[in-house]
Write a protein that holds these residues in place. Structure first.
Motif, PDB file in Angstrom:
ATOM      1  N   HIS A  32     -18.272  28.386-106.568  1.00 25.27           N
ATOM      2  CA  HIS A  32     -17.202  27.499-107.040  1.00 25.27           C
ATOM      3  C   HIS A  32     -17.066  27.693-108.549  1.00 25.27           C
ATOM      4  N   PRO A  33     -15.849  27.923-109.050  1.00 23.74           N
ATOM      5  CA  PRO A  33     -15.675  28.169-110.484  1.00 23.74           C
ATOM      6  C   PRO A  33     -15.800  26.920-111.360  1.00 23.74           C
ATOM      7  N   HIS A  34     -15.669  25.718-110.770  1.00 26.01           N
ATOM      8  CA  HIS A  34     -15.719  24.471-111.552  1.00 26.01           C
ATOM      9  C   HIS A  34     -16.518  23.416-110.798  1.00 26.01           C
ATOM     10  N   TYR A  35     -17.776  23.698-110.516  1.00 27.72           N
ATOM     11  CA  TYR A  35     -18.594  22.809-109.705  1.00 27.72           C
ATOM     12  C   TYR A  35     -19.172  21.666-110.535  1.00 27.72           C
ATOM     13  N   GLY A  36     -19.321  20.519-109.883  1.00 24.35           N
ATOM     14  CA  GLY A  36     -20.085  19.408-110.450  1.00 24.35           C
ATOM     15  C   GLY A  36     -19.247  18.372-111.155  1.00 24.35           C
ATOM     16  N   THR A  37     -19.969  17.519-111.846  1.00 23.17           N
ATOM     17  CA  THR A  37     -19.365  16.443-112.616  1.00 23.17           C
ATOM     18  C   THR A  37     -19.716  16.649-114.089  1.00 23.17           C
ATOM     19  N   PRO A  38     -18.955  16.047-115.007  1.00 20.81           N
ATOM     20  CA  PRO A  38     -19.299  16.190-116.422  1.00 20.81           C
ATOM     21  C   PRO A  38     -20.727  15.708-116.685  1.00 20.81           C
ATOM     22  N   ASP A  52     -18.451  20.097-119.365  1.00 21.51           N
ATOM     23  CA  ASP A  52     -17.594  20.075-118.189  1.00 21.51           C
ATOM     24  C   ASP A  52     -18.254  20.790-117.009  1.00 21.51           C
ATOM     25  N   PRO A  53     -17.748  20.554-115.801  1.00 25.95           N
ATOM     26  CA  PRO A  53     -18.214  21.331-114.654  1.00 25.95           C
ATOM     27  C   PRO A  53     -18.081  22.821-114.949  1.00 25.95           C
ATOM     28  N   GLY A  54     -18.876  23.629-114.249  1.00 28.75           N
ATOM     29  CA  GLY A  54     -18.850  25.060-114.537  1.00 28.75           C
ATOM     30  C   GLY A  54     -19.043  25.910-113.304  1.00 28.75           C
ATOM     31  N   PRO A  55     -19.037  27.233-113.501  1.00 26.02           N
ATOM     32  CA  PRO A  55     -19.206  28.146-112.377  1.00 26.02           C
ATOM     33  C   PRO A  55     -20.611  28.018-111.796  1.00 26.02           C
ATOM     34  N   ALA A  56     -20.676  27.996-110.461  1.00 27.43           N
ATOM     35  CA  ALA A  56     -21.974  27.810-109.811  1.00 27.43           C
ATOM     36  C   ALA A  56     -22.015  28.501-108.458  1.00 27.43           C
ATOM     37  N   VAL A  57     -23.216  28.935-108.109  1.00 29.40           N
ATOM     38  CA  VAL A  57     -23.515  29.413-106.769  1.00 29.40           C
ATOM     39  C   VAL A  57     -23.988  28.189-105.995  1.00 29.40           C
ATOM     40  N   LEU A  58     -23.372  27.917-104.838  1.00 28.88           N
ATOM     41  CA  LEU A  58     -23.663  26.716-104.063  1.00 28.88           C
ATOM     42  C   LEU A  58     -24.452  27.055-102.811  1.00 28.88           C
ATOM     43  N   VAL A  59     -25.488  26.266-102.544  1.00 30.76           N
ATOM     44  CA  VAL A  59     -26.271  26.471-101.322  1.00 30.76           C
ATOM     45  C   VAL A  59     -26.242  25.186-100.492  1.00 30.76           C
ATOM     46  N   GLY A  78     -25.834  23.150-106.477  1.00 27.34           N
ATOM     47  CA  GLY A  78     -25.146  24.175-107.250  1.00 27.34           C
ATOM     48  C   GLY A  78     -26.034  24.669-108.370  1.00 27.34           C
ATOM     49  N   ARG A  79     -26.156  25.985-108.485  1.00 21.90           N
ATOM     50  CA  ARG A  79     -26.903  26.620-109.576  1.00 21.90           C
ATOM     51  C   ARG A  79     -25.865  27.170-110.547  1.00 21.90           C
ATOM     52  N   TYR A  80     -25.763  26.504-111.721  1.00 21.05           N
ATOM     53  CA  TYR A  80     -24.805  26.969-112.722  1.00 21.05           C
ATOM     54  C   TYR A  80     -25.197  28.365-113.194  1.00 21.05           C
ATOM     55  N   ILE A  81     -24.197  29.208-113.413  1.00 18.30           N
ATOM     56  CA  ILE A  81     -24.478  30.592-113.764  1.00 18.30           C
ATOM     57  C   ILE A  81     -23.902  30.971-115.126  1.00 18.30           C
ATOM     58  N   ASN A  87     -28.922  25.780-123.692  1.00 22.58           N
ATOM     59  CA  ASN A  87     -28.512  24.769-124.676  1.00 22.58           C
ATOM     60  C   ASN A  87     -28.950  23.364-124.290  1.00 22.58           C
ATOM     61  N   GLY A  88     -29.920  23.252-123.391  1.00 25.32           N
ATOM     62  CA  GLY A  88     -30.442  21.948-123.028  1.00 25.32           C
ATOM     63  C   GLY A  88     -29.777  21.279-121.845  1.00 25.32           C
ATOM     64  N   TRP A  89     -28.771  21.906-121.251  1.00 21.33           N
ATOM     65  CA  TRP A  89     -28.078  21.323-120.114  1.00 21.33           C
ATOM     66  C   TRP A  89     -28.834  21.658-118.834  1.00 21.33           C
ATOM     67  N   ARG A  90     -28.693  20.787-117.833  1.00 22.12           N
ATOM     68  CA  ARG A  90     -29.356  21.089-116.561  1.00 22.12           C
ATOM     69  C   ARG A  90     -28.699  22.303-115.913  1.00 22.12           C
ATOM     70  N   LYS A  91     -29.514  23.088-115.214  1.00 22.81           N
ATOM     71  CA  LYS A  91     -28.986  24.300-114.602  1.00 22.81           C
ATOM     72  C   LYS A  91     -28.623  24.119-113.139  1.00 22.81           C
ATOM     73  N   VAL A  92     -29.031  23.003-112.527  1.00 21.38           N
ATOM     74  CA  VAL A  92     -28.650  22.719-111.148  1.00 21.38           C
ATOM     75  C   VAL A  92     -28.082  21.310-111.064  1.00 21.38           C
ATOM     76  N   GLN A  93     -27.229  21.103-110.079  1.00 16.92           N
ATOM     77  CA  GLN A  93     -26.714  19.775-109.778  1.00 16.92           C
ATOM     78  C   GLN A  93     -26.644  19.658-108.264  1.00 16.92           C
ATOM     79  N   THR A  94     -27.239  18.581-107.753  1.00 14.06           N
ATOM     80  CA  THR A  94     -27.328  18.394-106.310  1.00 14.06           C
ATOM     81  C   THR A  94     -26.533  17.169-105.898  1.00 14.06           C
TER      82      THR A  94
END
Length: 158
Positions: A32-38, A52-59, A78-81, A87-94
């Motif tokens: 997904h090119p714009h996965y997640g929430t801010p 902002d939401p970002g590109p992610a590989v979703l499982v 989602g694993r942001y890619i 930069n301190g942001w989380r790399k996954v969002q579930t």
């Protein structure tokens, strides 16, 4: 789908992790090119920083449901890619809950438990490579069950 022309950033990420995209597709992985929430992260000076939401590989995440305990889709991770963790942001969002299972994992013996879903797919790829080295290539390429882009399947190394 992960084997779609619009998913090329996700495909490149999978190859970078030594994961064959068709293996990921068989496990239900998507892009997904714009996965997640801010996301909000407090800066050192106390101000709010938003991402902002970002590109992610979703499982997909699965859990047993109902009296039959049949596995059902209960969440997604989602694993942001885009390198945001640097930069301190989380790399996954579930969203939701459950566990990621590779094909046959619900009745496998032995079972391998790894840190994350993409680690599981990398292990599956490594085990398939080891089996191919031992037994030779499979007689046919995997089928295209969902009608995904055949050109990516044609590029598989076996």
């Amino acid at each position: 789908p992960i084997l779609d022309d619009r998913a090329l950033p996700g495909i490149a990420y999978l190859w970078g992790r030594a994961i064959i995209p068709a293996t990921a597709a068989a496990a239900g992985v998507r892009f997904h090119p714009h996965y997640g929430t801010p996301q909000n992260l407090k800066a050192d000076d106390g101000t709010d920083r938003w991402r902002d939401p970002g590109p992610a590989v979703l499982v997909p995440l699965w859990a047993p449901q109902g009296p039959s305990r049949e596995l059902a889709l209960t969440g997604v991770q989602g694993r942001y890619i885009d390198g945001r963790e640097a930069n301190g942001w989380r790399k996954v969002q579930t969203g939701g809950g459950g566990a990621f299972l590779t094909a046959g994992a619900d009745d496998a013996d032995p079972v391998a438990i790894v840190e994350g879903p993409l680690d599981a797919l990398a292990l599956v790829t490594e085990l398939a490579d080891a089996a191919r080295d031992r037994d030779g290539p499979p007689p046919t390429k995997p089928k295209d069950p969902d009608g995904v882009s055949q050109k990516f399947l044609d590029e598989l190394p076996f």
